[in-house]
Design a protein around this motif. Structure first.
Motif, PDB file in Angstrom:
ATOM      1  N   UNK A  52      95.357   4.997  37.549  1.00 15.56           N
ATOM      2  CA  UNK A  52      96.968   5.124  36.893  1.00 15.56           C
ATOM      3  C   UNK A  52      97.267   3.833  36.232  1.00 15.56           C
ATOM      4  N   UNK A  53      96.781   2.984  36.821  1.00 17.17           N
ATOM      5  CA  UNK A  53      97.493   1.412  36.291  1.00 17.17           C
ATOM      6  C   UNK A  53      96.600   1.185  35.212  1.00 17.17           C
ATOM      7  N   UNK A  54      95.370   1.496  34.903  1.00 18.34           N
ATOM      8  CA  UNK A  54      94.550   1.196  33.714  1.00 18.34           C
ATOM      9  C   UNK A  54      95.078   2.033  32.546  1.00 18.34           C
ATOM     10  N   UNK A  55      95.384   3.416  32.772  1.00 20.41           N
ATOM     11  CA  UNK A  55      96.408   4.066  32.082  1.00 20.41           C
ATOM     12  C   UNK A  55      97.365   3.483  31.344  1.00 20.41           C
ATOM     13  N   UNK A  56      97.937   2.732  32.417  1.00 20.24           N
ATOM     14  CA  UNK A  56      99.413   2.283  31.784  1.00 20.24           C
ATOM     15  C   UNK A  56      99.094   0.951  30.589  1.00 20.24           C
ATOM     16  N   UNK A  57      97.776   0.543  30.606  1.00 14.56           N
ATOM     17  CA  UNK A  57      97.614  -0.507  29.557  1.00 14.56           C
ATOM     18  C   UNK A  57      96.648   0.102  28.294  1.00 14.56           C
TER      19      UNK A  57
END
Length: 133
Positions: A52-57
């Motif tokens: 999820x947090x990698x998708x945010x970037x």
């Protein structure tokens, strides 16, 4: 060091820190480095909060799978970066080894994992500047 430096990121389960580091170095390196990641005791899947947090970037690691650390992976690498896996990583002369003390994202929510991602991103950018300026 080879023409394109080979970097291996290793953590215990290869489901969080090493996955983020490999994806970030691959993203920022744009072919200037060869990147792989592995775990001494790989999990079955990548941590959902990490995905999820990698998708945010803008980095999709949803299809990545944890991989088992192989002696050949270490032998083929110029730089080996460990993240909390202690002595599980074989040592070869002439390799550059670094141990990055990072919080394990296991069991943490996106807010905590975001901070870990950002710290890894800073370290990856510094490593890239050193390896492939």
């Amino acid at each position: 060091m080879t023409a394109v430096p080979e970097v291996l990121f290793v953590c215990v389960h290869n489901q969080g820190r090493s996955q983020m580091a490999a994806a970030l170095l691959e993203h920022h390196g744009q072919g200037r480095v060869s990147v792989r990641s592995a775990g001494s005791a790989p999990a079955d899947s990548v941590n959902p909060a990490v995905v999820e947090v990698m998708a945010e970037v803008g980095i999709d690691i949803s299809r990545e799978l944890p991989k088992k650390l192989l002696t050949e992976d270490v032998a083929a690498s110029d730089v080996v970066i460990t993240m909390g896996c202690g002595d599980a990583c074989p040592i070869f002369p002439g390799k550059r080894y670094e141990d990055w003390a990072l919080t394990d994202p296991s069991g943490k929510g996106p807010e905590a994992v975001r901070a870990i991602r950002d710290e890894i991103d800073q370290r990856v950018r510094a490593l890239l500047a050193d390896l492939a300026p």
